[in-house]
Design a protein around this motif. Structure first.
Motif, short mmCIF file in Angstrom:
data_model
loop_
_atom_site.label_atom_id
_atom_site.label_comp_id
_atom_site.label_asym_id
_atom_site.label_seq_id
_atom_site.Cartn_x
_atom_site.Cartn_y
_atom_site.Cartn_z
N GLY A 102 38.11 6.47 32.85
CA GLY A 102 37.76 7.03 31.16
C GLY A 102 36.18 6.67 31.51
N GLY A 103 35.74 6.92 31.59
CA GLY A 103 33.84 7.05 31.69
C GLY A 103 33.35 8.62 31.71
N SER A 104 32.70 9.09 31.18
CA SER A 104 32.12 10.19 30.79
C SER A 104 30.33 10.37 30.48
N ALA A 105 30.05 11.50 30.56
CA ALA A 105 28.33 11.27 30.14
C ALA A 105 28.39 12.77 29.54
N ALA A 106 29.22 13.21 29.48
CA ALA A 106 29.31 14.26 28.43
C ALA A 106 28.63 14.47 26.51
N GLU A 107 29.76 14.61 25.78
CA GLU A 107 28.98 14.78 24.89
C GLU A 107 29.28 13.35 23.72
N VAL A 108 30.31 12.92 24.22
CA VAL A 108 30.89 12.21 23.91
C VAL A 108 31.17 10.72 25.25
N GLY A 109 29.74 10.63 24.92
CA GLY A 109 30.03 8.99 26.33
C GLY A 109 30.85 8.19 25.96
N SER A 149 24.71 22.76 22.22
CA SER A 149 25.95 21.71 21.82
C SER A 149 26.00 21.25 23.35
N ALA A 150 26.27 21.84 24.35
CA ALA A 150 26.99 21.00 25.73
C ALA A 150 26.13 20.32 26.12
N ASP A 151 26.15 18.78 25.99
CA ASP A 151 25.40 18.38 26.34
C ASP A 151 25.29 17.76 28.31
N ARG A 152 24.40 19.54 29.16
CA ARG A 152 23.98 18.95 30.66
C ARG A 152 23.11 17.79 30.87
N ALA A 153 22.71 17.27 30.26
CA ALA A 153 21.54 16.53 30.72
C ALA A 153 22.65 14.86 30.53
N ALA A 154 23.09 14.64 30.42
CA ALA A 154 23.90 12.96 30.06
C ALA A 154 22.74 12.16 29.24
N ILE A 155 22.13 12.70 28.10
CA ILE A 155 21.80 12.12 27.48
C ILE A 155 21.75 10.65 27.35
N CYS A 156 23.36 10.24 26.27
CA CYS A 156 23.51 8.89 26.17
C CYS A 156 23.50 8.25 27.31
N ILE A 157 23.09 8.59 28.58
CA ILE A 157 22.55 7.41 29.57
C ILE A 157 21.09 6.98 29.44
N HIS A 158 20.37 7.26 29.03
CA HIS A 158 19.44 7.50 28.84
C HIS A 158 18.31 6.58 28.11
N ASP A 159 17.36 5.96 28.34
CA ASP A 159 16.49 4.84 27.10
C ASP A 159 15.89 5.61 25.66
#
Length: 573
Positions: free
Chosen positions: A510-517, A196-206
């Motif tokens: 204000g950047g974030s790579a967590a669940e809400v990128g 549930s916690a995004d520790r892989a930063a999926i929001c900034i991937h292709d």
């Protein structure tokens, strides 16, 4: 290394690799492949050294083997699939660092390791040493599918729903030397998590994947596409709510085919899939993918349960002891030593196995170089992994390491041992846990140095009491617009720029790579290095003055907006 390879006879681990480390174990087919690849590149290097290949002819060959020509020397980038290593592999890194580099290696935001001072003539010998321990540098560069990354807590996190390592290994095998996707319009990066916690930063991937289960317990994936940083940053958009497990390979084939067909090849700055998704729009892109998917013989690409079972079997189970869920030894140590207690608060996470814990080793000592580890430290960490974590080490995308299977009773001794080698800092997720690319000290593309600035910020905020008072605050530094330091998604991002021939730094908030990128917003004009360190101080000051009970930095920023921070930073300009 195709998915069908997983159904082969499972041989016992070889080459001294720990049989109990939670890593995919190669068989002879895998090892023969690596030997063949090394010999092939050995011949290519010999031809380059003999002048039979020009640099332009040699460049695509070396890039497909992870070899860059940087500002001062060659750099070799070693793949660490989904961030999992064994102690034997880390010791081999130490040997290579001593023998062929300047005595250290650098862990990156792609969970890889880079050697920054390599001689071309030595590369085949280095690849031989890597192959001895089932490692390589294949597809760590070039316009291909790069190293697949994942959650550093995979398989042990208390909040995990599905272990993503098994699917990351499927993707690694599928993408290695894939004939259709070896010369894409641009590089392509995939990340997968199962928590549930995004520790892989999926929001900034292709492509970003969240492995999950439906109401009946079946595995499937939430699919995101079009994320990426660099010159034009985007947060990934949802492509599918649910993709059944058996359709994973077929659907990703469809995504890559659409990208390969429509991706820009005439303009390097518009070649990433994020630009295609942005220009088409997610709905139109989805329609293209679904149409391609419908045309494919999906049954031929079906990810059979036997493949997953075969891969899962190659990940050895750790021989956990039956322990009490709460350790009295740990509780007493926390009461008796506040410095240790502080480290537990920041660097230790809950484990799904009773009596065990996950320990993060932050490679960010005060004034240190983020991600750098000396050969001696590598050997020491390998020893600690053998003693405390079943011979296994994880790499994080935040340039840290993890021992994922530590008995709670052993945490005090582990912390003391880490402190003795300079890595006992209680700063995971805090202001000195900085991500930084190599910058102008190494990279020919950089506009400014990242490392000295990271060191100065770390020194300014070295006091651990102050760091813990500030709380979670992620600083990320890139030396150029390529954003290798992920500055766009830093709570405070720092971008190195060239300001009329002088190194300068542009701040974002204000950047974030967590669940809400989120992509950070630019604060204002670029600053000098001295001004940048002072600006960080000013931003922190405004946060501490304005925050309300329980607010993190991003919470306060969202509530009061950017203006108070900007006014404070630029008051004297």
């Amino acid at each position: 290394m195709s998915p069908t390879a997983a159904a082969r006879q499972i041989d016992p681990p070889a080459n001294g690799l720990p049989s109990h480390a939670g890593i995919y174990h190669y068989d002879q087919v895998d090892r023969d492949f690596l030997k063949q690849r090394v010999e092939q590149f050995r011949r290519q290097v010999a031809r380059r050294l003999a002048g039979e290949l020009t640099e332009d002819e040699f460049k695509p060959l070396r890039l497909m083997n992870g070899l860059y020509l940087q500002l001062h020397a060659y750099m070799l980038r070693v793949a660490v699939p989904y961030g999992v290593l064994t102690s034997r592999q880390v010791r081999q890194f130490g040997r290579i660092a001593r023998q062929y580099d300047k005595g250290f290696g650098h862990f990156t935001t792609r969970q890889n390791l880079q050697f920054n001072w390599i001689k071309l003539v030595d590369v085949p010998a280095i690849l031989d040493l890597l192959a001895e321990v089932d490692l390589h540098a294949i597809q760590t560069s070039g316009n291909c599918i790069r190293n697949v990354t994942s959650d550093q807590f995979a398989g042990v996190a208390s909040d995990e729903v599905v272990d993503p390592r098994h699917y990351a290994e499927v993707l690694r095998q599928w993408s290695t030397l894939h004939p259709e996707f070896s010369f894409l319009p641009r590089k392509f990066k995939i990340a997968i998590t199962g928590s549930s916690a995004d520790r892989a930063a999926i929001c900034i991937h292709d492509v970003g994947l969240i492995a999950k289960r439906d109401a009946d317990g079946n595995v499937g994936f939430e699919v995101y596409v079009g994320g990426g940083l660099g010159r034009t940053p985007f947060i990934a958009k949802k492509l599918r709510d649910w993709l059944p497990e058996d359709q994973l390979i077929a659907y990703l084939e469809a995504v890559l085919r659409v990208y390969n067909a429509y991706g820009r090849r005439d303009n390097i700055y518009k070649a990433r899939i994020k630009i295609l998704v942005h220009e088409l729009g997610i709905d139109a892109f989805r329609n293209e993918v679904e149409a391609e998917f419908a045309r494919m013989p999906v049954a031929e690409y079906r990810l059979e349960p036997t493949i997953i079972d075969g891969i899962r079997a190659r990940f050895a189970s750790q021989p956990y002891e039956a322990l009490e869920p709460i350790s009295g030894v740990l509780a007493r140590a926390r009461l008796e030593d506040q410095a240790f207690n502080r480290w537990v608060r920041t660097n230790v996470a809950a484990h799904r196995q009773p009596g065990y814990a996950i320990a993060t080793i932050t490679l960010k000592p005060a004034g240190g170089i983020p991600g750098d580890v000396s050969a001696d430290q590598m050997d020491a960490i390998a020893d600690l992994a053998d003693h405390y974590s079943f011979g296994e080490i994880r790499v994080t995308h935040e340039q840290n390491l993890v021992l994922a299977h530590v008995r709670q009773d052993d945490l005090p001794a582990l912390w003391k041992a880490l402190s003795a080698i300079g890595f006992g800092e209680a700063n995971s997720g805090l202001i000195t846990d900085i991500i930084a690319c190599p910058g102008l000290d190494y990279c020919a593309l950089a506009n400014a140095r990242s490392i000295p600035l990271a060191q100065r910020i770390s020194e300014r905020f070295a006091d651990l009491d102050r760091q813990h008072h500030i709380g979670e605050l992620k600083i990320k530094i890139s030396g150029c617009i390529n954003a290798c330091g992920h500055h766009h998604v830093g709570h405070i991002g720092i971008l190195g720029v060239d300001k009329k021939g002088v190194e300068a730094y542009q701040l974002t908030l204000g950047g974030s790579a967590a669940e809400v990128g989120a992509i950070g917003d630019i604060m204002g004009p670029a600053l000098s290095a001295d001004e940048t360190v002072d600006a960080i101080e000013s931003v922190v000051g405004v946060y501490l003055e304005q925050r309300q009970d329980g607010e993190r930095f991003l919470d306060t920023l969202a509530r009061i907006g950017h203006t108070p921070f900007k006014d404070k930073v630029y008051a004297s300009h």
